[in-house]
Design a protein around this motif. Structure first.
Motif, PDB file in Angstrom:
ATOM      1  N   VAL A 142       7.012  36.769   5.109  1.00  0.00           N
ATOM      2  CA  VAL A 142       6.966  35.889   6.282  1.00  0.00           C
ATOM      3  C   VAL A 142       7.385  34.482   5.899  1.00  0.00           C
ATOM      4  O   VAL A 142       7.135  33.522   6.637  1.00  0.00           O
ATOM      5  CB  VAL A 142       5.572  35.882   6.935  1.00  0.00           C
ATOM      6  N   THR A 143       8.028  34.338   4.725  1.00  0.00           N
ATOM      7  CA  THR A 143       8.575  33.059   4.305  1.00  0.00           C
ATOM      8  C   THR A 143      10.060  33.207   4.022  1.00  0.00           C
ATOM      9  O   THR A 143      10.560  34.316   3.815  1.00  0.00           O
ATOM     10  CB  THR A 143       7.866  32.513   3.051  1.00  0.00           C
ATOM     11  N   LYS A 144      10.741  32.078   4.008  1.00  0.00           N
ATOM     12  CA  LYS A 144      12.191  32.080   3.823  1.00  0.00           C
ATOM     13  C   LYS A 144      12.604  30.811   3.100  1.00  0.00           C
ATOM     14  O   LYS A 144      12.051  29.733   3.351  1.00  0.00           O
ATOM     15  CB  LYS A 144      12.870  32.163   5.200  1.00  0.00           C
ATOM     16  N   TRP A 145      13.570  30.925   2.201  1.00  0.00           N
ATOM     17  CA  TRP A 145      14.081  29.766   1.466  1.00  0.00           C
ATOM     18  C   TRP A 145      14.973  28.946   2.383  1.00  0.00           C
ATOM     19  O   TRP A 145      15.929  29.460   2.962  1.00  0.00           O
ATOM     20  CB  TRP A 145      14.859  30.226   0.239  1.00  0.00           C
ATOM     21  N   ASN A 146      14.665  27.665   2.562  1.00  0.00           N
ATOM     22  CA  ASN A 146      15.446  26.822   3.465  1.00  0.00           C
ATOM     23  C   ASN A 146      16.451  25.936   2.744  1.00  0.00           C
ATOM     24  O   ASN A 146      17.004  25.003   3.336  1.00  0.00           O
ATOM     25  CB  ASN A 146      14.520  25.958   4.325  1.00  0.00           C
ATOM     26  N   GLY A 147      16.704  26.234   1.470  1.00  0.00           N
ATOM     27  CA  GLY A 147      17.618  25.426   0.673  1.00  0.00           C
ATOM     28  C   GLY A 147      16.907  24.429  -0.202  1.00  0.00           C
ATOM     29  O   GLY A 147      17.490  23.904  -1.166  1.00  0.00           O
ATOM     30  N   VAL A 148      15.642  24.162   0.110  1.00  0.00           N
ATOM     31  CA  VAL A 148      14.840  23.227  -0.668  1.00  0.00           C
ATOM     32  C   VAL A 148      13.563  23.883  -1.176  1.00  0.00           C
ATOM     33  O   VAL A 148      13.183  23.746  -2.334  1.00  0.00           O
ATOM     34  CB  VAL A 148      14.479  21.977   0.177  1.00  0.00           C
ATOM     35  N   ARG A 149      12.899  24.641  -0.280  1.00  0.00           N
ATOM     36  CA  ARG A 149      11.627  25.272  -0.633  1.00  0.00           C
ATOM     37  C   ARG A 149      11.378  26.475   0.272  1.00  0.00           C
ATOM     38  O   ARG A 149      12.079  26.671   1.262  1.00  0.00           O
ATOM     39  CB  ARG A 149      10.470  24.277  -0.485  1.00  0.00           C
ATOM     40  N   GLU A 150      10.364  27.255  -0.066  1.00  0.00           N
ATOM     41  CA  GLU A 150       9.943  28.366   0.771  1.00  0.00           C
ATOM     42  C   GLU A 150       9.139  27.830   1.960  1.00  0.00           C
ATOM     43  O   GLU A 150       8.204  27.050   1.779  1.00  0.00           O
ATOM     44  CB  GLU A 150       9.078  29.349  -0.020  1.00  0.00           C
ATOM     45  N   VAL A 151       9.513  28.243   3.160  1.00  0.00           N
ATOM     46  CA  VAL A 151       8.798  27.826   4.369  1.00  0.00           C
ATOM     47  C   VAL A 151       8.470  29.057   5.195  1.00  0.00           C
ATOM     48  O   VAL A 151       9.123  30.094   5.085  1.00  0.00           O
ATOM     49  CB  VAL A 151       9.635  26.840   5.220  1.00  0.00           C
ATOM     50  N   GLN A 152       7.433  28.957   6.018  1.00  0.00           N
ATOM     51  CA  GLN A 152       7.103  30.066   6.901  1.00  0.00           C
ATOM     52  C   GLN A 152       8.193  30.255   7.939  1.00  0.00           C
ATOM     53  O   GLN A 152       8.740  29.295   8.474  1.00  0.00           O
ATOM     54  CB  GLN A 152       5.756  29.817   7.595  1.00  0.00           C
TER      55      GLN A 152
END
Length: 227
Positions: A142-152
């Motif tokens: 339920v998390t995804k890498w946004n280019g900087v960090r893992e976010v929900q």
């Protein structure tokens, strides 16, 4: 966003936008600003969707009609290889970078009960207009890498993905949703229970004419700051 460009730029008598009600206030304000007419139609889900009591825990516990949703091509390939090595099932694969014709062929193969391909592994592309015969949606994470960090992952996307299970056009009278890891179950339940907050903003890509007008107004020429 592609939908804002379509809404504001298409030369068409009618433009149909399909999406969640969280976008309605923003869409309505954009249409009203252009002076166009606006009509809202709402539709209820006609089959129930249930969150399972437990997480899947292991991918060798999948069953026919299951769809696993992961958020990278590498992870999709890893899951496919594991399931096909550890179980009797063969897997179809759908993700956004595939040509539309290939995605359609994979969807047709998964939907055919005689094809021998019982499991689908996909990205969030399964929420983009494909009609799929899904019994259960399993979220790899339920998390995804946004280019900087893992976010929900956004609640509206979780709801859209989970809602692909047990659609009225499928062979299943109801849909099921779960996660791979037990720690993610609480967020899945939260996403499906709560209303999604209204969208407050959307990206608009300027056209060449917009950039030229901006340059003319601010710099006195159509070729940019150096003109």
């Amino acid at each position: 966003h592609a939908w804002t460009r379509a809404l504001l730029g298409l030369k068409a008598r009618e433009v149909h936008l399909c999406g969640g009600l969280e976008a309605e206030p923003l869409v309505r304000s954009m249409i009203e600003a252009t002076g166009d007419n606006y009509e809202l139609r709402t539709y209820d889900r006609l089959t129930p969707l249930f969150v399972e009591d437990d997480a899947l825990q292991r991918y060798d516990a999948v069953k026919p009609g299951d769809t696993i949703v992961a958020f990278s091509v590498r992870k999709i390939d890893e899951i496919r290889a594991y399931i096909e090595a550890k179980t009797e099932y063969k897997c179809c694969v759908i993700y956004g970078q595939l040509p539309s014709e290939t995605r359609a062929k994979q969807a047709k193969r998964f939907n055919d009960p005689e094809s021998g391909f019982d499991i689908l592994i996909a990205s969030d592309a399964i929420g983009m207009g494909l009609n799929l015969n899904i019994r259960r949606v399993i979220l790899d994470t339920v998390t995804k890498w946004n280019g900087v960090r893992e976010v929900q992952i956004d609640r509206s996307l979780i709801k859209q993905i989970a809602g692909r299970a047990g659609r009225r056009s499928s062979a299943f009278p109801s849909g099921l949703a779960t996660t791979l890891d037990a720690k993610d179950m609480a967020y899945l339940r939260e996403c499906l229970k709560l209303d999604v907050a209204p969208l407050e903003a959307a990206g608009i890509s300027p056209t060449t004419e917009h950039l030229s007008a901006f340059a003319q107004e601010h710099y006195g020429g159509g070729s940019g700051a150096g003109g």
